[in-house]
Write a protein that holds these residues in place. Sequence first.
Motif, mmCIF file in Angstrom:
data_model
loop_
_atom_site.group_PDB
_atom_site.id
_atom_site.type_symbol
_atom_site.label_atom_id
_atom_site.label_comp_id
_atom_site.label_asym_id
_atom_site.label_seq_id
_atom_site.Cartn_x
_atom_site.Cartn_y
_atom_site.Cartn_z
ATOM 1 N N ASP A 23 9.092 9.854 2.422
ATOM 2 C CA ASP A 23 10.354 9.634 2.887
ATOM 3 C C ASP A 23 11.080 8.409 2.273
ATOM 4 O O ASP A 23 11.077 8.089 1.127
ATOM 5 C CB ASP A 23 10.480 9.705 4.518
ATOM 6 N N ILE A 25 13.856 7.779 1.380
ATOM 7 C CA ILE A 25 14.569 8.188 -0.051
ATOM 8 C C ILE A 25 15.638 7.665 -0.491
ATOM 9 O O ILE A 25 15.520 7.442 -1.701
ATOM 10 C CB ILE A 25 15.240 9.623 0.561
ATOM 11 N N ASN A 50 4.756 13.032 -3.963
ATOM 12 C CA ASN A 50 5.571 13.075 -2.563
ATOM 13 C C ASN A 50 4.571 13.414 -1.521
ATOM 14 O O ASN A 50 4.156 14.617 -1.412
ATOM 15 C CB ASN A 50 6.534 14.288 -2.657
ATOM 16 N N SER A 53 6.873 14.061 2.538
ATOM 17 C CA SER A 53 8.125 13.919 3.200
ATOM 18 C C SER A 53 8.943 14.769 3.826
ATOM 19 O O SER A 53 8.439 16.136 3.595
ATOM 20 C CB SER A 53 9.056 13.544 1.778
ATOM 21 N N ASP A 56 14.116 17.825 3.549
ATOM 22 C CA ASP A 56 15.512 17.458 3.238
ATOM 23 C C ASP A 56 15.222 16.390 2.068
ATOM 24 O O ASP A 56 15.690 16.446 0.858
ATOM 25 C CB ASP A 56 16.389 16.891 4.344
ATOM 26 N N ASN A 57 14.266 15.222 2.525
ATOM 27 C CA ASN A 57 13.938 14.528 1.429
ATOM 28 C C ASN A 57 13.082 15.003 0.238
ATOM 29 O O ASN A 57 13.366 14.497 -1.004
ATOM 30 C CB ASN A 57 13.057 13.331 1.791
ATOM 31 N N THR A 58 12.235 15.992 0.430
ATOM 32 C CA THR A 58 11.641 16.815 -0.845
ATOM 33 C C THR A 58 12.385 17.421 -1.505
ATOM 34 O O THR A 58 12.584 17.289 -2.782
ATOM 35 C CB THR A 58 10.630 17.885 -0.247
ATOM 36 N N ARG A 60 15.689 16.594 -2.045
ATOM 37 C CA ARG A 60 16.641 15.373 -2.840
ATOM 38 C C ARG A 60 15.680 14.978 -3.924
ATOM 39 O O ARG A 60 16.102 14.593 -5.112
ATOM 40 C CB ARG A 60 16.812 14.516 -1.798
ATOM 41 N N SER A 223 9.016 2.445 3.632
ATOM 42 C CA SER A 223 8.306 3.929 3.693
ATOM 43 C C SER A 223 7.566 4.085 5.216
ATOM 44 O O SER A 223 7.506 5.218 5.432
ATOM 45 C CB SER A 223 7.826 4.296 2.621
#
Length: 249
Positions: A23, A25, A50, A53, A56-58, A60, A223
């Motif tokens: 996350d 981000i 990753n 996360s 939504d953050n994935t 992005r 993070s």
Amino acid sequence: MTLENRQGRRDTHEMIVITPVKDSIASTLETVKAVVSSQTRTPFIYIVYNDFSTDDNTRRLEEAAAVCGFTLINLSERTGHPSPNYLWILQDAQRKALAAKAALCIVESDVLVQPDTLQTLFDEALARPDCGIAAAVTVDGTGQINYPYLYARKETNRVVSTRRHVSFCCSLLTETFLQQYDFAQLDPSKAWHDVSISHKSLALGFGNYLFTTLPVVHKPHTSRPWKQLKYTNPLRYYWLKMIRKRDKI
């Protein structure tokens, strides 16, 4: 000229650069932008891991990968182990670096490198035949050395051969060291491994170098916000660390 030492070191001509992410981000995308904007003569492959996360953050991160050209590895597709998966990441990155005969540079997601950081770490490590790990010192927004290198506050504008542990905020592990120590030997009960690995480098006869001449901006624990308690409420931090078995190093 080929550099050699008692381990039979040879020149390394490539880097693999990795950023583990969970996350956070906004800071992560700043880190990514700084890495891909690096001015290097040495070819490097950039991989963002990753570590579970949010969806939504994935998304992005996937969008950023398409634009910036880095490789994104979603750990949710590779392992069922809950975050943090630093051990899995380090072991995978070591395999990739050894296969490519490359050095491994770790840039964490709360760090901003300068345009010359990666190339300078690479060059300085290669110039020291005994180097196991080369680390850039971390600073705050005002340029003052900050966590985790508070012990080096009086060592400004120097290259320090240190027996203290070096953090992986922004560090390069040489190919020669990676050849000598298999990360499969790391303790799987621990969450973080920079202390263990930096001590192992010394135990194997390598030198670890901290470059206070090469500052990178560090926003500690962006993070993992709960770790800010270490500074604001240390008693609660160590209580949570104990009862939840978090943050074992």
